[in-house]
Design an enzyme around this catalytic site. Structure first.
Site, mmCIF file in Angstrom:
data_model
loop_
_atom_site.group_PDB
_atom_site.id
_atom_site.type_symbol
_atom_site.label_atom_id
_atom_site.label_comp_id
_atom_site.label_asym_id
_atom_site.label_seq_id
_atom_site.Cartn_x
_atom_site.Cartn_y
_atom_site.Cartn_z
ATOM 1 C CG ASP A 272 -9.661 -0.974 4.846
ATOM 2 O OD1 ASP A 272 -9.121 -1.277 3.761
ATOM 3 O OD2 ASP A 272 -9.175 -1.278 5.954
ATOM 4 C CE LYS B 269 -3.775 -2.459 2.137
ATOM 5 N NZ LYS B 269 -4.206 -3.094 3.357
ATOM 6 C CD GLN C 202 -3.027 -4.885 6.568
ATOM 7 O OE1 GLN C 202 -3.005 -3.882 5.874
ATOM 8 N NE2 GLN C 202 -3.592 -6.005 6.168
#
Ligand code: NAD
Length: 286
Positions: free
Chosen positions: A119, A52, A96
């Protein structure tokens, strides 16, 4: 249409737009900033977070991986999340998963500030899908959004198509069913208790496998008239090494119209969508 639907050409064609958007926002003095909270050193999580960051670097956004110790207390973890949630200089926040056992009871979905929820899992962002959102200007879950971006690039028209989704998780199956339904697909959601799965998949125009059982979907699950399109979301580590999707790629590819490979299919699209959501969050904040 190409038989193998790779992510690379999709991303190559879109990355310029993202880089341009990022530099326009930068010229107004605001660098798109993402904070990724990583607790512990789970091998998969370290790889995902680094990927990412790499993608953010590529488009000129700022991404910091905040590495917290495996045994951080719940109080300190929540304080760190609160700090990034309330910092005006931060546009995107991502926790995460998985978290270590002593933190795994925390509902991270609704912990992140919904305006920074790159997200797209926060209830208020999911509610946009319930209301008919098409995933364009709201923060939409990344894997569903990535599949939609692939459909647009490869000219896959969803309207009136029968899409069978295998899996009903909160991060893939459920939001994907809503999103594709909002694009006028006729969606059937299958899961571990579904009966006659083979009949269902054989009747579909598009099949999206997201169940995490490596190579489960072999030639028996599909017609052999090269008319069906398969998106394979699954990523499983094989005992003999390497990774595999939910589909037996080599066995089925010739009987299909098109299929995404694993790796290099849906996975990179998910990371791409994180960057899209970050710029969207920043734009919304202005
Ligand atoms: P999950 O693991 O939370 O749930 C699996 C889903 O599949 C459940 O809804 C279950 O009912 C269904 N299922 C399980 N076995 C089944 C069977 N035999 N027949 C029919 N349905 C069955 O799901 P998840 O978190 O969405 O992950 C699914 C897979 O996708 C995993 O391999 C995961 O690693 C992968 N994944 C990939 C990406 C990506 O970017 N490519 C993103 C997220 C998840």
């Amino acid at each position: 249409m190409e038989k193998i639907l790779y992510a690379k050409p999709v991303i190559d064609s879109e990355v310029e737009k993202l880089t341009k958007k990022c530099s326009e926002l930068k010229s107004s003095g605001k660098v798109a900033t993402l904070k990724v909270i990583l607790v512990g050193q789970d091998q998969g999580s370290v790889i995902y977070t680094n990927n990412k960051k790499k993608f953010c670097d590529k488009i000129g956004a700022d991404c910091e991986i905040i590495k917290l110790s495996e045994d951080i207390s719940e109080k300190d973890f929540l304080a760190k999340v609160n700090e990034v949630n309330t910092n005006d200089q931060v546009h995107g926040v991502l926790i995460q998963l998985p978290l270590p056992k002593h933190l795994s009871h925390i509902d991270t979905t609704n912990l992140v500030n919904p305006a920074k929820d790159v997200d797209g899992f926060h209830s208020s962002n999911i509610a946009c899908l319930f209301r008919g959102g098409k995933g364009l200007d709201n923060l939409t879950p990344c894997t569903p959004k990535g599949i939609l971006t692939m459909c647009n690039y490869y000219g896959i028209d969803l309207e009136g198509q029968h899409v069978v989704i295998i899996g009903r998780s909160l991060i893939v199956g459920k939001p994907l069913a809503l999103l594709l339904g909002n694009h006028n697909a006729t969606v059937t959601q299958a899961h571990s208790k579904t009966k006659n799965l083979k009949e269902l998949t054989k009747s579909a125009d598009i099949i999206i496998t997201a169940c995490g059982t490596p190579k489960k979907f072999n030639s028996q699950y599909f017609r052999d008239d090269q008319s069906q399109i398969v998106f394979d979301v699954g990523i499983s580590r094989l005992p003999e090494g390497g990774i595999a999707g939910d589909c037996d790629f080599h066995q089925i590819k010739d009987q299909l119209k098109a299929i995404t490979p694993v790796p290099r299919g849906v996975g990179p699209m998910t990371i791409f969508s994180v960057a899209q959501n970050l710029l969207q969050a920043q734009e919304n904040s202005l």
